[in-house]
Enzyme design. Structure first.
Site, PDB file in Angstrom:
ATOM      1  N   SER A  96      35.706  65.579  14.143  1.00 42.88           N
ATOM      2  CA  SER A  96      35.143  66.860  13.520  1.00 42.88           C
ATOM      3  C   SER A  96      35.492  66.782  11.913  1.00 42.88           C
ATOM      4  O   SER A  96      36.714  66.662  11.452  1.00 42.88           O
ATOM      5  CB  SER A  96      35.969  67.907  13.945  1.00 42.88           C
ATOM      6  OG  SER A  96      35.994  67.984  15.312  1.00 42.88           O
ATOM      7  N   LYS A 171      29.669  72.561  14.623  1.00 40.10           N
ATOM      8  CA  LYS A 171      30.989  72.139  15.182  1.00 40.10           C
ATOM      9  C   LYS A 171      32.139  73.147  14.058  1.00 40.10           C
ATOM     10  O   LYS A 171      32.890  73.753  14.760  1.00 40.10           O
ATOM     11  CB  LYS A 171      31.267  70.812  15.149  1.00 40.10           C
ATOM     12  CG  LYS A 171      32.929  70.556  15.553  1.00 40.10           C
ATOM     13  CD  LYS A 171      33.138  70.790  16.818  1.00 40.10           C
ATOM     14  CE  LYS A 171      34.443  70.462  17.287  1.00 40.10           C
ATOM     15  NZ  LYS A 171      35.096  70.757  18.488  1.00 40.10           N
ATOM     16  N   LYS A 240      42.902  71.730  10.360  1.00 41.09           N
ATOM     17  CA  LYS A 240      42.020  70.845   9.459  1.00 41.09           C
ATOM     18  C   LYS A 240      40.496  71.643   9.659  1.00 41.09           C
ATOM     19  O   LYS A 240      39.792  71.748   8.668  1.00 41.09           O
ATOM     20  CB  LYS A 240      42.077  69.565   9.892  1.00 41.09           C
ATOM     21  CG  LYS A 240      40.538  68.627   9.353  1.00 41.09           C
ATOM     22  CD  LYS A 240      40.433  67.673  10.468  1.00 41.09           C
ATOM     23  CE  LYS A 240      39.715  68.123  11.860  1.00 41.09           C
ATOM     24  NZ  LYS A 240      39.438  66.953  12.655  1.00 41.09           N
TER      25      LYS A 240
HETATM   26  P1  NAD Z   1      44.132  62.303  18.202  1.00 42.38           P
HETATM   27  O1  NAD Z   1      45.196  62.134  16.952  1.00 42.38           O
HETATM   28  O2  NAD Z   1      44.828  62.386  19.499  1.00 42.38           O
HETATM   29  O3  NAD Z   1      43.584  60.524  18.140  1.00 42.38           O
HETATM   30  C1  NAD Z   1      43.149  59.930  16.857  1.00 42.38           C
HETATM   31  C2  NAD Z   1      43.464  58.543  17.001  1.00 42.38           C
HETATM   32  O4  NAD Z   1      42.925  57.870  16.038  1.00 42.38           O
HETATM   33  C3  NAD Z   1      44.875  58.167  17.203  1.00 42.38           C
HETATM   34  O5  NAD Z   1      44.766  57.321  18.423  1.00 42.38           O
HETATM   35  C4  NAD Z   1      45.269  57.273  15.935  1.00 42.38           C
HETATM   36  O6  NAD Z   1      46.080  56.180  16.122  1.00 42.38           O
HETATM   37  C5  NAD Z   1      43.809  56.929  15.555  1.00 42.38           C
HETATM   38  N1  NAD Z   1      43.717  56.512  14.181  1.00 42.38           N
HETATM   39  C6  NAD Z   1      44.045  57.167  12.900  1.00 42.38           C
HETATM   40  N2  NAD Z   1      43.811  56.536  11.931  1.00 42.38           N
HETATM   41  C7  NAD Z   1      43.400  55.468  12.280  1.00 42.38           C
HETATM   42  C8  NAD Z   1      42.945  54.327  11.576  1.00 42.38           C
HETATM   43  N3  NAD Z   1      42.941  54.438  10.181  1.00 42.38           N
HETATM   44  N4  NAD Z   1      42.178  53.317  12.187  1.00 42.38           N
HETATM   45  C9  NAD Z   1      42.023  53.440  13.615  1.00 42.38           C
HETATM   46  N5  NAD Z   1      42.723  54.276  14.227  1.00 42.38           N
HETATM   47  C10 NAD Z   1      43.136  55.279  13.595  1.00 42.38           C
HETATM   48  O7  NAD Z   1      43.048  63.086  17.915  1.00 42.38           O
HETATM   49  P2  NAD Z   1      42.269  63.758  19.036  1.00 42.38           P
HETATM   50  O8  NAD Z   1      42.703  65.023  19.604  1.00 42.38           O
HETATM   51  O9  NAD Z   1      41.501  62.491  19.920  1.00 42.38           O
HETATM   52  O10 NAD Z   1      40.781  64.039  17.783  1.00 42.38           O
HETATM   53  C11 NAD Z   1      39.979  63.080  17.530  1.00 42.38           C
HETATM   54  C12 NAD Z   1      38.677  63.889  16.720  1.00 42.38           C
HETATM   55  O11 NAD Z   1      38.199  64.824  17.869  1.00 42.38           O
HETATM   56  C13 NAD Z   1      39.321  64.882  15.725  1.00 42.38           C
HETATM   57  O12 NAD Z   1      38.476  64.929  14.772  1.00 42.38           O
HETATM   58  C14 NAD Z   1      39.384  66.147  16.329  1.00 42.38           C
HETATM   59  O13 NAD Z   1      39.247  67.253  15.369  1.00 42.38           O
HETATM   60  C15 NAD Z   1      38.164  66.202  17.041  1.00 42.38           C
HETATM   61  N6  NAD Z   1      38.206  66.849  18.338  1.00 42.38           N
HETATM   62  C16 NAD Z   1      39.411  67.031  19.471  1.00 42.38           C
HETATM   63  C17 NAD Z   1      39.336  67.782  20.368  1.00 42.38           C
HETATM   64  C18 NAD Z   1      40.599  67.875  21.235  1.00 42.38           C
HETATM   65  O14 NAD Z   1      40.680  68.674  22.171  1.00 42.38           O
HETATM   66  N7  NAD Z   1      41.661  67.142  21.112  1.00 42.38           N
HETATM   67  C19 NAD Z   1      38.345  68.502  21.030  1.00 42.38           C
HETATM   68  C20 NAD Z   1      37.281  68.376  20.019  1.00 42.38           C
HETATM   69  C21 NAD Z   1      37.199  67.710  18.982  1.00 42.38           C
END
Ligand code: NAD
Length: 299
Positions: A96, A171, A240
């Site tokens: 997102s 979104k 965010k």
């Molecule tokens: P999260 O923090 O659980 O996962 C993010 C992952 O990215 C982590 O495993 C982290 O180690 C990795 N990461 C960070 N920097 C990195 C880099 N430079 N290189 C490689 N890997 C890296 O987050 P999430 O909940 O999985 O969310 C991911 C995205 O999806 C976000 O943008 C969030 O807003 C969106 N989202 C989340 C949800 C939810 O319910 N959790 C729902 C819809 C959308």
């Protein structure tokens, strides 16, 4: 079947990668967390040591990363995706982020002969695990058609919103509503408790009344009443997303007073060290302010 690279194996990315593996795709996996890569390898993925290594092997690259700054560094950084991918590679950003940041990335990608589209998702960690996400894509028709088989594995409701940035726009609007609804639910429940209502009664009645919301359906029983705030959608990520809406409000000259107020509630939760907890933990801010206990009878 396209060879897929998956960058960002967090709460969302890991189950999404698992589903692609289960559907028979060859998946290359990269995350800063070695444990996340190992877990994905255990399901059949081929772990990569860097985003660049992954980019050199994959035909389509999916990202599920925390924010636009990280997406940009993974794409444009030295040894990153753009430097190492092949002409014709398709990059699908399912994080997102803002429509403007995606458009800027797509412009840079074009210089490398690479297609770039936004496809953020809704449906939470449970939707990611079940392969029932709502996917909102911004792409030209040809690119959308190429990646549709991937979306069919990850999601149930798949929308081609418009050109690049369109998915991020909708979104952002959706998550403005989720953030405001959850903040409103937290203060409403607190008021109800102070007025002598039990959380159970409020859940039962409001669930079939006009105050119902996704926040109530998805967060009240599972997180607030269960008094556990791990997993789910982090306070930091919701914060965010409200910031993205406020940023857009400045560009578009649209006042967003509800969003601005809600953002301060999440800021308060962050100040209390709850950034990694599920967004529903904002209820604790109100509990602290008022002394009311909003987590089910007898707590
Ligand atoms: P999260 O923090 O659980 O996962 C993010 C992952 O990215 C982590 O495993 C982290 O180690 C990795 N990461 C960070 N920097 C990195 C880099 N430079 N290189 C490689 N890997 C890296 O987050 P999430 O909940 O999985 O969310 C991911 C995205 O999806 C976000 O943008 C969030 O807003 C969106 N989202 C989340 C949800 C939810 O319910 N959790 C729902 C819809 C959308």
């Amino acid at each position: 079947m396209m060879k897929i690279g998956f960058i960002g194996l967090g709460a969302m990315g890991r189950p999404m990668a698992f589903n692609l593996l289960a559907a028979g795709f060859e998946v290359f996996a990269f995350d800063l967390s070695e444990a996340a890569v190992k877990e994905t390898e255990a399901k059949g993925a081929r772990g990569c040591a860097t985003a660049g290594e992954l980019a050199s092997k994959a035909e389509a690259i999916i990202c599920s990363l925390p924010n636009a700054k990280i997406v940009e560094s993974v794409m444009t950084g030295k040894g990153g995706v753009f430097e190492n991918c092949h002409e014709g590679t398709i990059i699908i950003d399912m994080s997102s982020v803002s429509p403007n940041s995606t458009r800027a990335m797509a412009k840079k990608a074009a210089q490398y002969g690479v297609r770039y589209l936004d496809a953020p998702v809704s449906g939470g960690v449970s939707g990611a695990a079940a392969g029932t996400l709502t996917i909102m894509a911004g792409a030209d028709d040809e690119t959308f058609a190429l990646v549709k088989p991937i979306f069919d594995v990850l999601g149930k409701k798949i929308y081609h919103i418009g050109e690049v940035g369109g998915g991020d726009a909708i979104k952002m609007v959706n998550n403005l509503l989720l953030g405001c609804n959850m903040a409103a639910l937290a203060e409403a429940l607190t008021l109800g408790v102070r007025c002598g209502l039990s959380v159970e009664t409020m859940k039962e009645v409001i669930s079939v009344s006009s105050g119902r919301s996704y926040a109530l359906d998805a967060k009240l029983e599972k997180f607030i009443m269960a008094d556990q705030f791990t997993g789910g959608f982090a306070v930091d990520l919701q914060y965010k997303d409200l910031g993205l809406a406020l940023e857009a409000s400045r560009d578009e000259k649209v006042p967003l007073p509800m969003t601005a107020a809600a953002m301060q509630i999440y800021e308060a939760a962050r100040a209390r060290g709850q950034g990694r907890e599920d967004m529903s933990s904002v209820v604790k801010v109100w509990e602290d302010l008022t002394g009311a206990k909003v987590r089910g009878t007898g707590q």
